[in-house]
Write an enzyme that holds these catalytic residues in place. Structure first.
Site, short mmCIF file in Angstrom:
data_model
loop_
_atom_site.label_atom_id
_atom_site.label_comp_id
_atom_site.label_asym_id
_atom_site.label_seq_id
_atom_site.Cartn_x
_atom_site.Cartn_y
_atom_site.Cartn_z
N ARG A 563 0.83 -1.21 0.00
CA ARG A 563 0.00 0.00 0.00
C ARG A 563 0.86 1.25 0.00
NH1 ARG A 563 -5.45 -0.91 -0.79
NH2 ARG A 563 -5.59 1.24 -0.12
N VAL A 564 0.39 2.27 -0.67
CA VAL A 564 1.07 3.55 -0.66
C VAL A 564 0.29 4.58 0.15
CG1 VAL A 564 2.26 3.16 -2.84
CG2 VAL A 564 0.01 4.23 -2.85
N ASP A 565 -0.79 4.15 0.77
CA ASP A 565 -1.56 5.08 1.59
C ASP A 565 -1.45 4.68 3.06
OD1 ASP A 565 -2.99 2.75 1.58
OD2 ASP A 565 -4.74 3.57 0.55
N ASP A 566 -2.23 5.27 3.90
CA ASP A 566 -2.11 4.95 5.32
C ASP A 566 -2.96 3.75 5.71
OD1 ASP A 566 -0.18 6.80 6.09
OD2 ASP A 566 -1.65 8.41 5.91
N VAL A 567 -2.82 2.73 4.90
CA VAL A 567 -3.49 1.48 5.21
C VAL A 567 -2.38 0.47 5.47
CG1 VAL A 567 -4.89 -0.39 4.24
CG2 VAL A 567 -5.54 2.00 3.84
#
Ligand code: 6R9
Length: 695
Positions: A563-567
């Protein structure tokens, strides 16, 4: 040491996405300490015998089919769809889509105007085709020796009885039903009973806490909640009904009262007479459902009528209600199941996922049953009573297709080969992996030890949102590379874009997006179409943005990098860092929290929480436990932090933003890679944090 190949070299250079992409801030490198450079050249070929019998047996055959799926999607998908029963056909458009936010609201429709029913296609159609006596579900309980089975005809009867009961209590087309059940046969039965009458199921994983369950009930306001009194998981008994009780009490306080809690009596876990009971609201399944007729007319629905809601984690606190509709999802899950696992009617299929996650929706329930497959449903824990349980089950039912998650592979790998090799496993033909990138050494162990170097592995990349497989091997068609999900499925056009949203060609790394819609795509986030557009379609206009990083190698193979997000992805479960943070700060002694993912040997990623306490409160082991417990209670055990790091201060910019990049480095002890800390409001907090690392 971290990965050194080109796949991850861009990790630091891709620090920021364009505005609109929100909190996306880094590429996770979770290929555990292995260099991918050598993997790129390592081809693992399917055996000639396997390819010869495969549905797609050569790259050429695939190329032709894929080409057609892209050039003539309407023709391609309507041919596939015609294998199913439609009360009325779509006419004349197969699909209409706008996934480009610049051209107005995002709207995806497939087979609009056609009417069908997914339960009819999964059950009645198979029974009518003469497969009524074929086993649909083998059920294996928590304890070895505890088992059951249902043929297609029997499953249909059970489903019809429940459908009739639900209709009797007033559940109709479009009504939501929340299902909070463990892996009993009643779980797929409940899902199918809903879809039969056009009701919208919302399955909540039975590992979620009362508060998470309450949040989901409040969002979709179901008429009925379906649960059971208790379940055994490994040596433990979990009182599910009590969790539902407190969720319903919470909901009532917020003005949402659910009038009916249908409770299955799971005798092997708990007796009826000791179950807490609320007369009128609570009804025993066994007391009512069997009284209803085992025939129930189907509710025909539009292809675009909602089929289910499934909540998943995003970058912000509130879980998102991913909405899937009927027609496209049906066609897509069936087709992907068939091809990615090279499914044949003689196969026995076992997917270890729980129906509480998307994998259990698409590849325990709908995809396999739509193909008339025999499915193993397992209630228990994979290493109970010991680490050989999976292979015991494989031998017991002669499982030929085994689909699981890398985290399980890694944990069984750690327990030793003996647990595997003492079972025959000769029925196995195809293996599958899902949930997170599978690191090459786990891939090899799965391939060599579990599959005796005989079974291709389908490493299927997809998401709750995509409904079905997006990038996946077709096991007989081309050689695999350990750790690569290989190539896109029919109709799927993955593109890798740079931070400006430009497509990059050839060998490259970047953000994974999808161009054009596919039938299994989700249609909206329940009650929040704007968030749907903002999260998925605005970061890179013109594309669906997956939230994942990806590299393409010189041979065109895709390598998902996380993931590249805050997941964060813990044991294949998606958890938003914001969800964990908000649970932590609800603790009266916690002032602030920042959560990041760190490499974890078994789970893929672990949860690492930096916690600032309220002034004057001293840190203690007791407090650490109570913080962890707060997260367990608010979200579920699977979201419990692995590490609490005491933080007198957090590294913040002058505008007050927490610099997670630095926290990630501290968490993973990459202290020589902290980068520029001069923009911090108070750079000394970094040294302070490092000094407290081992407290
Ligand atoms: C099906 C499912 C989706 C996220 C996804 C990605 C990760 C799933 C993967 C994989 C690499 C695979 N993911 N499968 N990463 N290789 N084969 O897991 O859905 O729970 O929504 O998670 O999981 O990061 O974006 P979901």
């Amino acid at each position: 040491s971290l990965v050194t190949s080109h796949h991850l070299r861009h990790v630091e250079s891709m620090a920021r996405l364009p505005s609109g992409a929100g909190k996306i801030s880094h590429l996770n490198a979770i290929i555990l300490g292995e260099s991918l450079a050598s993997e790129e050249n390592d081809l693992v070929f399917p055996s000639p015998e396997f390819s010869a019998q495969a549905l797609v047996s050569s790259p050429e055959q695939h190329r032709q089919m894929y080409k057609r799926s892209i050039e003539d999607p309407a023709g391609f998908w309507s041919e596939i769809a015609s294998q199913f029963y439609w009360k009325e056909k779509w006419d004349p458009e197969v699909y209409s889509e706008n996934i480009d936010v610049r051209k107005g609201t995002v709207k995806i429709e497939w087979f609009k105007g056609a009417t069908t029913n997914i339960c009819y296609n999964a059950l009645d159609r198979n029974v009518e085709a003469g497969n009524g006596k074929k086993v649909a579900i083998y059920w294996e309980g928590n304890e070895p020796g505890q088992d059951g089975q249902l043929t297609y005809a029997q499953l249909l009867e059970k489903v019809c009885q429940l459908s009739n009961y639900l209709k009797h209590v007033g559940v109709g087309k479009g009504d939501a039903v929340v299902i909070y059940l463990p892996m009993l046969m009643e779980l797929p039965i409940a899902m199918l009973a809903c879809s039969r009458i056009g009701a919208v199921h919302s399955v909540v994983f039975a590992g979620f806490s009362a508060e998470s369950l309450a949040q989901r009930i409040l969002d979709c306001k179901p008429k009925v909640v379906i649960t059971c009194n208790a379940v055994r998981r490994g040596p433990k008994v979990i009182h599910l009904k009590e969790i539902v009780d407190s969720a319903l009490t919470e909901c009532a306080k917020c003005g949402v009262s659910v009038g009916l809690c249908l409770t299955y009596e799971n005798q092997s876990a708990m007796e009826r007479k000791v179950t807490k009971w609320q007369e009128r609201r609570d009804v025993w399944w066994q007391d009512v459902v069997p009284k209803f007729s085992s025939k129930c007319a189907v509710q025909w629905v539009d292809a675009e009528d909602p089929l289910f809601l499934l909540y998943t984690s995003g970058s912000t606190g509130k879980p998102k209600g991913v909405l899937h509709t009927t027609g496209g999802y049906m066609v897509y899950t069936a087709m992907t199941f068939k091809y990615a696992f090279d499914y044949k009617p003689s196969d026995i299929y076992w997917c270890t996922a729980d129906c509480g996650w998307i994998t259990g929706h698409s590849y325990v329930t709908y995809g396999p049953l739509l193909n008339g497959a025999t499915v193993v449903v397992f209630e228990g824990a994979p290493s109970y009573p010991d680490s050989g349980r999976c292979w015991e089950i494989v031998d017991k039912y002669k499982v030929s297709i085994f689909y699981t998650a890398p985290t399980l592979v890694r944990s069984l790998m750690r327990d030793g080969d003996e647990y595997v090799t003492c079972y025959s496993r000769k029925s196995l033909r195809v293996l599958g992996s899902v949930g997170e990138p599978i690191n090459p050494s786990a891939w090899r162990w799965f391939f060599n030890v579990v599959g005796d170097s005989r079974c291709p592995i389908s490493d299927t990349w997809w998401q709750t949102e995509t409904g079905g497989f997006m990038i996946t091997p077709l096991p007989g068609a081309w050689p695999q590379k350990p750790g690569s999900a290989t190539f896109p499925f029919f109709g799927v056009q993955p593109v890798i874009v740079d931070e400006k949203g430009n497509e990059i060609e050839g060998e490259c790394s970047g953000y994974l997006c999808i161009k054009k819609s596919w039938p299994g795509a989700f249609r909206t986030l329940y009650g929040d179409h704007e968030r749907y557009e903002t999260t998925y379609f605005k970061p890179f206009p013109g594309y669906y943005f997956t939230g994942d990083g990806c590299s393409r190698d010189k041979d065109g193979y895709h390598w998902l990098t996380g993931r590249v997000d805050d997941v964060i992805n813990v044991s294949g479960h998606r958890i938003g860092t914001a969800e964990v943070e908000s649970a932590l700060v609800s603790h009266p002694q916690c002032a602030e929290a920042a959560v990041v993912g760190v490499e974890h040997e078994v789970k893929g990623q672990g949860i690492y929480a930096f916690v600032t306490l309220v002034d004057g409160v001293p840190y203690s082991e007791e407090l650490r436990k109570s913080l962890v417990l707060t997260v367990r209670n608010q979200i579920g055990a699977f979201a419990a932090p692995d590490k609490i790091h005491w933080a007198p201060g957090l590294p913040k910019t002058r505008s007050g933003k927490i610099m997670r990049r630095i926290l990630r480095k501290i968490a993973s002890r990459q202290l020589d890679e902290l980068g520029d800390t001069s923009t911090l409001a108070d750079p000394s907090v970094v040294d302070q944090l490092i000094a407290l690392s081992d407290c």
